[in-house]
Motif scaffolding. Structure first.
Motif, PDB file in Angstrom:
ATOM      1  N   PHE A   1      39.145  18.915 -16.670  1.00  0.00           N
ATOM      2  CA  PHE A   1      39.147  19.276 -15.237  1.00  0.00           C
ATOM      3  C   PHE A   1      37.721  19.199 -14.675  1.00  0.00           C
ATOM      4  CE2 PHE A   1      43.259  21.572 -15.990  1.00  0.00           C
ATOM      5  CZ  PHE A   1      43.972  20.964 -14.976  1.00  0.00           C
TER       6      PHE A   1
ATOM      7  N   THR B   1      41.093  20.853 -22.205  1.00  0.00           N
ATOM      8  CA  THR B   1      41.710  20.594 -20.898  1.00  0.00           C
ATOM      9  C   THR B   1      40.790  21.095 -19.784  1.00  0.00           C
ATOM     10  OG1 THR B   1      43.763  21.154 -22.034  1.00  0.00           O
ATOM     11  CG2 THR B   1      43.916  20.720 -19.682  1.00  0.00           C
TER      12      THR B   1
ATOM     13  N   LEU C   1      51.744  12.270 -16.260  1.00  0.00           N
ATOM     14  CA  LEU C   1      50.275  12.208 -16.159  1.00  0.00           C
ATOM     15  C   LEU C   1      49.716  11.125 -17.080  1.00  0.00           C
ATOM     16  CD1 LEU C   1      49.070  15.937 -15.945  1.00  0.00           C
ATOM     17  CD2 LEU C   1      49.048  14.232 -14.139  1.00  0.00           C
TER      18      LEU C   1
ATOM     19  N   THR D   1      54.805   8.914 -10.051  1.00  0.00           N
ATOM     20  CA  THR D   1      54.341  10.063  -9.272  1.00  0.00           C
ATOM     21  C   THR D   1      55.526  10.918  -8.821  1.00  0.00           C
ATOM     22  OG1 THR D   1      52.482   8.743  -8.504  1.00  0.00           O
ATOM     23  CG2 THR D   1      52.942  10.746  -7.274  1.00  0.00           C
TER      24      THR D   1
ATOM     25  N   PHE E   1      46.891   3.289 -14.189  1.00  0.00           N
ATOM     26  CA  PHE E   1      45.568   3.090 -13.571  1.00  0.00           C
ATOM     27  C   PHE E   1      44.790   2.026 -14.357  1.00  0.00           C
ATOM     28  CE2 PHE E   1      45.638   7.701 -11.872  1.00  0.00           C
ATOM     29  CZ  PHE E   1      46.200   7.276 -10.684  1.00  0.00           C
TER      30      PHE E   1
ATOM     31  N   LEU F   1      57.090  18.915 -11.650  1.00  0.00           N
ATOM     32  CA  LEU F   1      56.203  20.038 -11.316  1.00  0.00           C
ATOM     33  C   LEU F   1      56.958  21.090 -10.504  1.00  0.00           C
ATOM     34  CD1 LEU F   1      53.095  20.836 -11.428  1.00  0.00           C
ATOM     35  CD2 LEU F   1      52.946  19.902  -9.132  1.00  0.00           C
TER      36      LEU F   1
ATOM     37  N   ILE G   1      55.999  14.797  -9.678  1.00  0.00           N
ATOM     38  CA  ILE G   1      56.093  15.848  -8.653  1.00  0.00           C
ATOM     39  C   ILE G   1      57.401  16.626  -8.795  1.00  0.00           C
ATOM     40  CG2 ILE G   1      56.335  16.254  -6.169  1.00  0.00           C
ATOM     41  CD1 ILE G   1      54.296  14.101  -5.684  1.00  0.00           C
TER      42      ILE G   1
ATOM     43  N   PHE H   1      56.361  16.242 -16.744  1.00  0.00           N
ATOM     44  CA  PHE H   1      55.145  16.263 -15.925  1.00  0.00           C
ATOM     45  C   PHE H   1      53.958  15.722 -16.718  1.00  0.00           C
ATOM     46  CE2 PHE H   1      51.283  18.558 -14.465  1.00  0.00           C
ATOM     47  CZ  PHE H   1      51.176  17.957 -13.222  1.00  0.00           C
TER      48      PHE H   1
ATOM     49  N   LEU I   1      53.485   3.148  -9.930  1.00  0.00           N
ATOM     50  CA  LEU I   1      52.721   4.376  -9.685  1.00  0.00           C
ATOM     51  C   LEU I   1      53.538   5.346  -8.836  1.00  0.00           C
ATOM     52  CD1 LEU I   1      49.121   3.032  -8.934  1.00  0.00           C
ATOM     53  CD2 LEU I   1      49.744   4.608 -10.750  1.00  0.00           C
ATOM     54  N   ILE I   2      54.195   4.799  -7.811  1.00  0.00           N
ATOM     55  CA  ILE I   2      54.999   5.658  -6.932  1.00  0.00           C
ATOM     56  C   ILE I   2      56.148   6.288  -7.732  1.00  0.00           C
ATOM     57  CG2 ILE I   2      56.563   5.663  -4.930  1.00  0.00           C
ATOM     58  CD1 ILE I   2      54.715   3.515  -3.690  1.00  0.00           C
TER      59      ILE I   2
END
Lengths: 349, 273
Positions: free
Chosen positions: A43, A39, A98, A324, A105, A331, A328, A94, A320-321
């Motif tokens: 990053f 991980t 991802l 997301t 994408f 999270l 969020i 979460f 996507l929205i």
């Protein structure tokens, strides 16, 4: 002794027929793929890839795919191997969000379209794009899109820089109903998911070409954009007969004062002739006048304007929205539970 | 009195107040004094005056003053001071940390005074509610990270055996580490919200939620740095000094994104410039 949850999961995945050795090796592989060190690598790799794309102009899809793939594999393995993810719903959501983002994408890059169109005032967009870039899964449906550019107004705010474009367009829906709308630089016309944003603009001399033999042709020549100095760039046009001519509208476009508006680049006040240069000869044409050239007669009807449109299409945006938002919210709930509620004993202050 | 007069008087009074607060906070740290009430007044009063200055400018130029370099620095100083004041109230045992944070605010203030303070013009695509949402989230993110870096600096200085005596009144490194982690978690949440709000704005205005322009790229790098900092702390449980180092490095990246990139790039998206 508590059974290894990773072994239990992988045995469910493979069924009881799988040998113990195979299961253990699979667990080892999953553990390696789920390693937190990997991980950290994701990053760092993602940051380096992003900077490479931005600073060196590397192709985004190609360069950002490896870290995203690695992220997906790492997260998916972690979800399987670490029991913590299955006991903590916000954390699980979460990380699933991802992974979903990475998948979206990928779909976005397969289905997107970006293009540029130019449409003369009063003319219909015919589905042809001057420049087009699209994903391999994108079809040719955009060729069927139609709308009419009715002209545009540039508004120069009293307290602002640049201008706002107000472009009136109309189109018919599938049922034949007429729709009219004012769009602009950041207010798009949306047709079947394709978004048209007003962008560049320029002059269009409208011409007739009468060849020595054959039918007369009606031609709109879109001269290049107006530059910052108020002049359009030089333009060499190839006539239907094959002869080359340099066209120019001898008019400097002056930016109006703040707080004013300009309709169709101020066309009604422009009295400039069309300059046609052929074989070292300079011809001055006024509307209604003609010019004899090798192979035919060129007649200048009038000066008009064109408006450019940035065309974008991405069917994944609403998904996507949605993903997301889930990510969020998860999270926030995760940190509220873990950091701001459960660890109050450690609170300082 | 015109809006310009109000703006100038409030602005300069605020700067004088900030300077006094910085001097007193540093004096209190070095000489182990506790002028907590005085310092609080010297933080809050200038900040209120600064708020008046920003509001007067807003009235005068008729839009949210976050467009040119001066306005961007002014509102960021305002946001960072708000974070210092909030942490001063919410974390009473960590009030001395203000002495480590205020010099950075003063550096930004000095920079702000060296550039023209002309009124900005609002670009066409900035006429949207997303301007407030995006910038608001980003200011909260930077404020949270700022408080975290102040706490991290204490751990960092102690591990380097600098000012150990002056910093001895503060809680243990382990307790500071927990609070810094909380601040970074807040920073992560608001940075995520800010980036997403920016993407929604870009999608709405230009049809693309991401364009790989330098500011977008560095905001992604900042987000990844925060993610890495939180991931390392949660997974590897390193010593507080190692966490502190990661927080300081992350904040440096955030500072470069906020204050460096808009000056080295002339791309369309130049943040508040």
């Amino acid at each position: 002794m508590t059974p290894d949850p990773a072994v239990s999961i992988t045995s469910q995945l493979h069924g009881e027929k799988s040998g113990l050795g195979n299961r253990r090796s699979l667990v080892q592989v999953l553990r390696w793929l789920a390693a937190p060190q990997l991980t950290v690598l994701v990053f760092v790799l993602a940051a380096v890839s992003a900077l490479w794309i931005s600073e060196a102009g590397a192709p985004p899809t190609l360069v950002f795919t490896p870290p995203l793939l690695l992220l997906t594999v790492n997260l998916a393995a972690a979800l399987l191997i670490h029991p913590r993810f299955r006991t903590d719903l916000p954390l699980l959501l979460f990380h699933i969000a991802l992974i979903m983002l990475v998948i979206l994408f990928f779909i976005a890059r397969m289905t997107y379209l970006e293009g540029l169109a130019t449409v003369t005032r009063g003319a219909t967009f015919n589905g042809e794009l001057l420049r087009v870039e699209k994903g391999p899964w994108h079809g040719e449906g955009y060729h069927n899109l139609r709308f009419v550019n009715e002209g545009f107004i540039d508004e120069y705010p009293a307290n602002g820089n640049g201008y706002l474009t107000f472009n009136t367009v109309h189109w018919r829906d599938v049922a034949g109903n007429l729709h009219r709308r004012v769009i602009g630089d950041d207010v798009p016309l949306v047709l079947k998911g394709y978004r048209f944003y007003a962008t560049r603009r320029g002059f269009t001399p409208r011409l007739f070409w009468q060849p020595q033999s054959g039918d007369m042709q009606y031609i709109d020549v879109k001269l290049p954009d107006i530059g910052p100095d108020g002049w359009h760039e030089g333009f060499v046009w190839t006539l239907p007969g094959g002869q080359q001519a340099q066209l120019m509208v001898e008019h400097k476009l002056i930016e109006p004062p703040p707080g004013s508006r300009r309709v169709d680049l101020g066309l009604s006040q422009i009295d400039a002739p069309l300059i046609v240069r052929t074989n070292e000869q300079r011809h001055v044409l006024r509307p209604g006048r003609s010019l004899e050239l090798a192979g035919g007669t060129l007649s200048y009807v009038k000066l008009d304007v064109w408006l450019g449109y940035e065309v974008v299409y991405d069917p994944t945006t609403p998904w996507l929205i949605a993903v997301t938002v889930i990510g969020i919210v998860s999270l926030i709930v995760f940190y509220l539970k873990r950091v701001f509620i459960q660890s109050t004993q450690e609170q300082v202050g | 009195m015109t809006a310009l007069d109000i703006e100038l008087i409030s602005f300069w009074a605020a700067l004088v107040g900030y300077s006094l607060a910085t001097v007193i906070a540093m004096y209190a740290l070095v000489f182990q004094k506790s002028p907590e009430r005085t310092l609080f007044v010297l933080l809050l009063l200038p900040w209120l005056l600064h708020t008046v200055a920003i509001a007067a400018r807003w009235v005068r130029i008729e839009h949210f003053p976050v467009i040119n370099t001066f306005e961007m620095l002014s509102t960021n100083v305002w946001g960072l001071m708000a974070a210092v004041i909030l942490s001063y109230c919410l974390l009473p045992k960590l009030r001395m940390v203000a002495a480590l944070l205020l010099p950075f605010v003063m550096m930004l203030t000095a920079w702000m005074l060296m550039i023209p303070s002309d009124a900005s013009a609002l670009p066409a695509t900035y006429h949207t509610i997303w301007l407030f949402i995006h910038i608001g989230f980003m200011k909260i993110f930077l404020g949270a990270a700022f408080v975290a870096v102040g706490i991290a600096m204490v751990i960092f200085l102690r591990s380097a055996e600098i000012g150990v005596e002056s910093l001895s009144r503060l809680p243990t490194d382990e307790a500071l580490d927990v609070t810094a982690y909380r601040c970074m978690a807040l920073a992560m949440i608001f940075d995520t919200l800010g980036v997403v709000a920016g993407a929604i704005w870009a999608q709405d205005a230009w049809g693309r939620y991401w364009s790989w322009d330098p500011l977008e790229t560095w905001s992604l790098v900042t987000w990844l740095a925060i993610g890495l900092t939180l991931h390392v702390r949660a997974t590897f449980k390193p010593r507080p000094s190692a966490n502190a180092m990661l927080i300081v490095a992350t904040f440096m990246i955030a500072v470069f994104t906020f204050f460096g990139i808009p000056f080295v790039s002339d791309a369309l998206h130049k943040g508040a410039i």
